[in-house]
Design a protein around this motif. Structure first.
Motif, PDB file in Angstrom:
ATOM      1  N   GLY A  29       0.830  -1.204   0.000  1.00 17.48           N
ATOM      2  CA  GLY A  29       0.000   0.000   0.000  1.00 17.48           C
ATOM      3  C   GLY A  29       0.861   1.249   0.000  1.00 17.48           C
ATOM      4  N   TYR A  30       1.932   1.210   0.772  1.00 18.79           N
ATOM      5  CA  TYR A  30       2.845   2.356   0.850  1.00 18.79           C
ATOM      6  C   TYR A  30       3.535   2.584  -0.485  1.00 18.79           C
ATOM      7  N   ALA A  31       4.041   1.524  -1.065  1.00 18.16           N
ATOM      8  CA  ALA A  31       4.746   1.663  -2.341  1.00 18.16           C
ATOM      9  C   ALA A  31       3.801   2.171  -3.425  1.00 18.16           C
ATOM     10  N   LEU A  32       2.566   1.668  -3.420  1.00 14.83           N
ATOM     11  CA  LEU A  32       1.612   2.066  -4.457  1.00 14.83           C
ATOM     12  C   LEU A  32       1.139   3.509  -4.276  1.00 14.83           C
ATOM     13  N   SER A  33       1.087   3.970  -3.020  1.00 11.66           N
ATOM     14  CA  SER A  33       0.572   5.308  -2.788  1.00 11.66           C
ATOM     15  C   SER A  33       1.607   6.386  -3.066  1.00 11.66           C
ATOM     16  N   PHE A  34       2.865   6.114  -2.756  1.00  5.85           N
ATOM     17  CA  PHE A  34       3.862   7.188  -2.816  1.00  5.85           C
ATOM     18  C   PHE A  34       4.915   7.014  -3.897  1.00  5.85           C
ATOM     19  N   TRP A  35       5.116   5.806  -4.387  1.00  3.48           N
ATOM     20  CA  TRP A  35       6.183   5.593  -5.352  1.00  3.48           C
ATOM     21  C   TRP A  35       5.579   5.143  -6.669  1.00  3.48           C
ATOM     22  N   PRO A  95      -1.712  13.429   3.827  1.00  9.97           N
ATOM     23  CA  PRO A  95      -1.220  14.543   3.001  1.00  9.97           C
ATOM     24  C   PRO A  95       0.116  14.188   2.348  1.00  9.97           C
ATOM     25  N   SER A  96       0.225  14.474   1.051  1.00 14.36           N
ATOM     26  CA  SER A  96       1.436  14.078   0.327  1.00 14.36           C
ATOM     27  C   SER A  96       2.633  14.937   0.742  1.00 14.36           C
ATOM     28  N   GLU A  97       2.374  16.087   1.370  1.00 17.75           N
ATOM     29  CA  GLU A  97       3.470  16.957   1.830  1.00 17.75           C
ATOM     30  C   GLU A  97       4.373  16.210   2.813  1.00 17.75           C
ATOM     31  N   LEU A  98       3.725  15.357   3.588  1.00 18.60           N
ATOM     32  CA  LEU A  98       4.447  14.552   4.573  1.00 18.60           C
ATOM     33  C   LEU A  98       5.572  13.771   3.907  1.00 18.60           C
ATOM     34  N   PHE A  99       5.195  13.132   2.806  1.00 21.02           N
ATOM     35  CA  PHE A  99       6.142  12.304   2.068  1.00 21.02           C
ATOM     36  C   PHE A  99       7.208  13.176   1.404  1.00 21.02           C
ATOM     37  N   LYS A 100       6.749  14.289   0.798  1.00 20.81           N
ATOM     38  CA  LYS A 100       7.676  15.158   0.077  1.00 20.81           C
ATOM     39  C   LYS A 100       8.715  15.750   1.019  1.00 20.81           C
ATOM     40  N   ALA A 123      15.317  11.196   3.378  1.00 16.61           N
ATOM     41  CA  ALA A 123      14.930   9.876   3.878  1.00 16.61           C
ATOM     42  C   ALA A 123      14.677   8.935   2.711  1.00 16.61           C
ATOM     43  N   GLY A 124      15.007   7.689   2.876  1.00 13.99           N
ATOM     44  CA  GLY A 124      14.850   6.706   1.815  1.00 13.99           C
ATOM     45  C   GLY A 124      13.552   5.929   1.938  1.00 13.99           C
ATOM     46  N   PHE A 125      13.393   4.951   1.055  1.00 12.34           N
ATOM     47  CA  PHE A 125      12.167   4.154   0.977  1.00 12.34           C
ATOM     48  C   PHE A 125      11.798   3.540   2.321  1.00 12.34           C
ATOM     49  N   TRP A 126      12.743   2.808   2.900  1.00 15.01           N
ATOM     50  CA  TRP A 126      12.437   2.090   4.143  1.00 15.01           C
ATOM     51  C   TRP A 126      12.357   3.024   5.339  1.00 15.01           C
ATOM     52  N   GLN A 127      13.200   4.065   5.307  1.00 17.29           N
ATOM     53  CA  GLN A 127      13.190   5.019   6.414  1.00 17.29           C
ATOM     54  C   GLN A 127      11.825   5.705   6.516  1.00 17.29           C
ATOM     55  N   ILE A 128      11.304   6.155   5.389  1.00 22.78           N
ATOM     56  CA  ILE A 128       9.997   6.821   5.399  1.00 22.78           C
ATOM     57  C   ILE A 128       8.928   5.845   5.864  1.00 22.78           C
ATOM     58  N   PHE A 129       9.034   4.611   5.373  1.00 16.65           N
ATOM     59  CA  PHE A 129       8.018   3.616   5.735  1.00 16.65           C
ATOM     60  C   PHE A 129       8.040   3.320   7.233  1.00 16.65           C
ATOM     61  N   LEU A 130       9.233   3.032   7.746  1.00 17.13           N
ATOM     62  CA  LEU A 130       9.318   2.582   9.143  1.00 17.13           C
ATOM     63  C   LEU A 130       9.140   3.724  10.134  1.00 17.13           C
ATOM     64  N   GLN A 131       9.700   4.904   9.813  1.00 12.73           N
ATOM     65  CA  GLN A 131       9.702   5.968  10.818  1.00 12.73           C
ATOM     66  C   GLN A 131       8.532   6.930  10.700  1.00 12.73           C
ATOM     67  N   ILE A 132       7.948   7.031   9.517  1.00  9.69           N
ATOM     68  CA  ILE A 132       6.854   7.996   9.358  1.00  9.69           C
ATOM     69  C   ILE A 132       5.516   7.309   9.109  1.00  9.69           C
ATOM     70  N   ARG A 141      17.658   5.783  -9.571  1.00  8.38           N
ATOM     71  CA  ARG A 141      18.299   5.244  -8.386  1.00  8.38           C
ATOM     72  C   ARG A 141      17.236   4.849  -7.337  1.00  8.38           C
ATOM     73  N   TRP A 142      16.121   5.601  -7.318  1.00 10.87           N
ATOM     74  CA  TRP A 142      15.094   5.342  -6.313  1.00 10.87           C
ATOM     75  C   TRP A 142      14.231   4.138  -6.676  1.00 10.87           C
ATOM     76  N   GLN A 143      14.229   3.839  -7.977  1.00  7.32           N
ATOM     77  CA  GLN A 143      13.213   2.903  -8.457  1.00  7.32           C
ATOM     78  C   GLN A 143      13.309   1.484  -7.894  1.00  7.32           C
ATOM     79  N   TRP A 144      14.532   0.970  -7.733  1.00  9.78           N
ATOM     80  CA  TRP A 144      14.614  -0.471  -7.466  1.00  9.78           C
ATOM     81  C   TRP A 144      14.100  -0.851  -6.082  1.00  9.78           C
TER      82      TRP A 144
END
Lengths: 361, 304
Positions: A176-182, A249-254, A261-270, B17-20
């Protein structure tokens, strides 16, 4: 960035349970009446209600709504209202009785002895309440070749349910996280297939899955049933989390991205800490779904791990001599106890869960 | 010019770089979506055209399995039962659910107590539901006997023993289990209606029941659609209820397609026939749900 933003917004559209899209022409006419009401509301502050109503009626008659009725005398209306209230409560109580009776019958039957059951008084309270049937159902009833009661099924169900719930929620939340933000290539297509999968009857995919699991030597193991539950729970879990994250709100992610912050950091910490309410909903939904499953457990769990629902059905269908209805009902109550407790303790979360189970979320 | 080009280049590199990571993270989803809902579905449909018995063979026989299927009386009975069950079950649930929701919407006392009672059956499994109703509909010890003991000796209500009526006994149990769900959905829908509508209707002198039927109900179309989709999905999947309550009997009078498929791939060891039946189950879903999902999630989602 803009693309990410655009996607979350577009997925926000059409989330509301009731959209005004389907307003019929007739209703649209009524909403002009609503405007009239708002106009008269100003008048209402000065004159009494009756006058306001009359004014509004007059306004509506001008709009061509001449079918309004004359106001009835107040006393008659009140008596009518009282009978109306009585009718409402009467009907609700009768319906409640209908819904409650099976549970009542289950409980009282399980506390009777067989001689009393043979009298055939389904609704009468047990003359001599006893838990003998419950003890027999738990530890002595025959579930096929063995006669060790339903307890084995209970522990099997726990062994199946706990890891399946945890795994399906973990995977569902990541999806769900990957589909919503990435945005990534093929995401929508994959998700479309998954949603379609929510509607595919198990019967269509079960046979190839049996073959597949047999090929890799997992068929009939605890691992296979946990994997099966995780896979079949994935459509609904992914949908649940996708809709939830899309509503943030998408601002949170931006902001988090700008901070590096990276993929996992945003997921786990936010995202995960923010998702606690929806995780509770997911836990309730999956626990009841998986505990109540019969078919998948029967086919994939293997004879050593048969869940409680399967054992229950075995107890009832394998009978040597007399059918012991009290033991059957006690076993049924024991099987229903866990989801029933989850339901009674969770209240509004349960309703929210099934409402989001309504696919559109 | 050059700066903008380098900027977009950097952005592109960054995106790459972010994609994978999301791709890697959603591998389980990709495996399930493709592995189960594409490969397994296609595999099942392919096997429907083969002579497969207990183990898959690729000995193709054309439409033979389908021809045989539609000449099997058990399959025909299953389809007929599914239609009766589906139509009545959905109709009863919608009717009862809407009625209860409307009554609950009249500012009644103890609303949460009523809601708890109406909804608890939904927490129970179909196996439990089936077994309870099997016991209550038992001819010599159940409801029939109870009512007769009240003095109404000709009272007859034992649908499960009569091949002509057994499916209706199953419908009662299923409706008991699911009506509360529809009540909850409908009640949420009713609470979402703009209160101005109500004021307008009252001013207009429209009786309450007419307001509900002709104004509010059409406005709740999305809730009704959701309810029908949910109930419809559970109709096609109905299996445990039948197994627990009637076992498909008496005779073949309560058989359903879902049970037909499982019986053919397990105890009967005739997976080819089972897969033909499964393909027939898939067909209506594919035609009804496929376009909706594509429109709702694939096409619309793809637009930025």
């Amino acid at each position: 960035m803009a693309k990410i933003d655009g996607m979350t917004h577009s997925s926000l559209i059409g989330r509301a349970a009731v959209t005004p899209r389907s307003v019929s022409p007739r209703v649209r006419r009524r909403s002009t009446a609503a405007v009239a009401v708002r106009a008269t509301a100003v008048v209402e502050t000065q004159v009494d209600e009756g006058t306001a109503e009359a004014l509004a009626t007059a306004a509506l008659q001008q709009l061509g709504q001449t079918d309004s009725v004359q106001p009835k005398p107040a006393s008659r209306r009140r008596t009518q209202q009282r009978y109306g209230r009585l009718g409402i409560y009467g009907f609700l109580l009768l319906s409640a009785l209908f819904f409650a009776i099976p549970l009542y019958v289950m409980i009282i039957t399980s506390m009777k002895g067989m001689p009393e059951i043979r009298l055939g008084q389904l609704f009468s309270l047990p003359g001599d309440p006893t838990f003998a049937a419950w003890i027999k159902a738990w530890s002595q009833a025959c579930t096929g070749v063995t006669c060790e009661g339903i307890q084995a099924g209970f522990f099997n169900s726990i062994k199946i349910t706990l890891p399946s719930v945890a795994l399906s929620i973990l995977i569902g939340s990541i999806n769900g996280y990957a589909l919503s933000f990435w945005r990534f290539r093929g995401a929508n297509l994959l998700f479309g297939i998954l949603v379609f999968g929510a509607f595919v009857p198990y019967q269509v995919v079960i046979y190839p899955m049996i073959i597949g699991f047999r090929e890799v030597g997992l068929y009939g193991t605890l691992t296979s049933i946990i994997l099966v539950h995780t896979m079949f729970g994935m459509p609904i879990m992914t949908l649940l989390f996708r809709n939830y994250f899309a509503s943030l709100p998408s601002e949170l992610f931006k902001a988090a991205r700008i901070d590096g912050a990276g993929f996992w950091q945003i997921f786990l910490q936010i995202m995960l800490p923010l998702a606690v309410p929806i995780i509770i909903v997911a836990v309730i939904l999956q626990t009841t779904n998986i505990w109540n499953d019969y078919l998948l457990g029967l086919i994939f769990a293997g004879s050593d791990n048969l869940p409680m629902t399967v054992q229950l059905n075995n107890i009832v269908t394998t009978t040597y001599g007399v059918r012991e209805y009290n033991v059957n009902m006690a076993a049924t109550m024991l099987t229903a106890a866990v989801p029933l407790a989850v339901y009674l303790l969770s209240g509004k979360y349960f309703v929210r869960g099934i409402a989001s189970g309504a696919v559109k979320g | 010019m050059s700066s903008s080009a380098s900027q977009s280049g950097r952005a592109g590199a960054a995106r790459k770089r972010w994609q994978w990571r999301p791709l890697l993270a959603t591998t389980p989803m990709a495996l399930t979506a493709i592995g189960i809902f594409v490969v397994c579905v296609v595999y099942s449909v392919v096997l429907a055209f083969t002579r497969t018995k207990r183990f898959p063979t690729f000995d193709f026989v054309g439409f033979d399995q389908f021809g045989r299927l539609w000449h099997t009386s058990r399959w025909l009975a299953s389809v007929e039962n599914l239609l009766i069950f589906g139509v009545l079950f959905i109709a009863i649930c919608l009717l009862v659910g809407f009625l209860l929701a409307v009554l609950m919407d009249q500012k009644v006392r103890m609303e949460s107590a009523f809601r708890t009672v109406f909804l608890y059956p939904y927490a129970m499994s179909f196996v439990v539901t089936g077994l309870v109703w099997q016991w209550m509909l038992e001819p010599s010890l159940g409801i029939q006997n109870e009512v007769r003991s009240w003095g109404w000796s000709s009272f007859s209500f034992a649908p499960l023993t009569d091949p002509d009526f057994a499916i209706y006994g199953v419908i009662i149990a299923a409706a008991w289990q699911s009506s509360g769900l529809i009540m909850a959905l409908m009640l949420a829908g009713l609470r979402g209606i703009d209160s101005d509508i109500w004021k307008a209707a009252r001013v207009d002198g429209i009786p309450t029941w007419q307001t509900y039927l002709f104004i509010v109900l059409p406005m709740m179309r999305p809730v009704v659609v959701t309810s029908v989709v949910l109930l419809g999905a559970s109709v096609v999947k109905v299996y445990d209820l039948i197994v627990a309550q009637t076992g498909g009997g008496p005779g073949i009078s309560t058989e359903v397609p879902a049970k037909f498929v499982i019986d053919y791939i397990t105890e009967r060891g005739n997976a080819g026939q089972g897969m033909a039946a499964a393909t027939m189950m898939l067909l209506p879903i594919l035609l009804l749900v496929g376009p909706w999902v594509y429109n709702e999630y694939v096409r619309r989602g793809a637009r930025p």
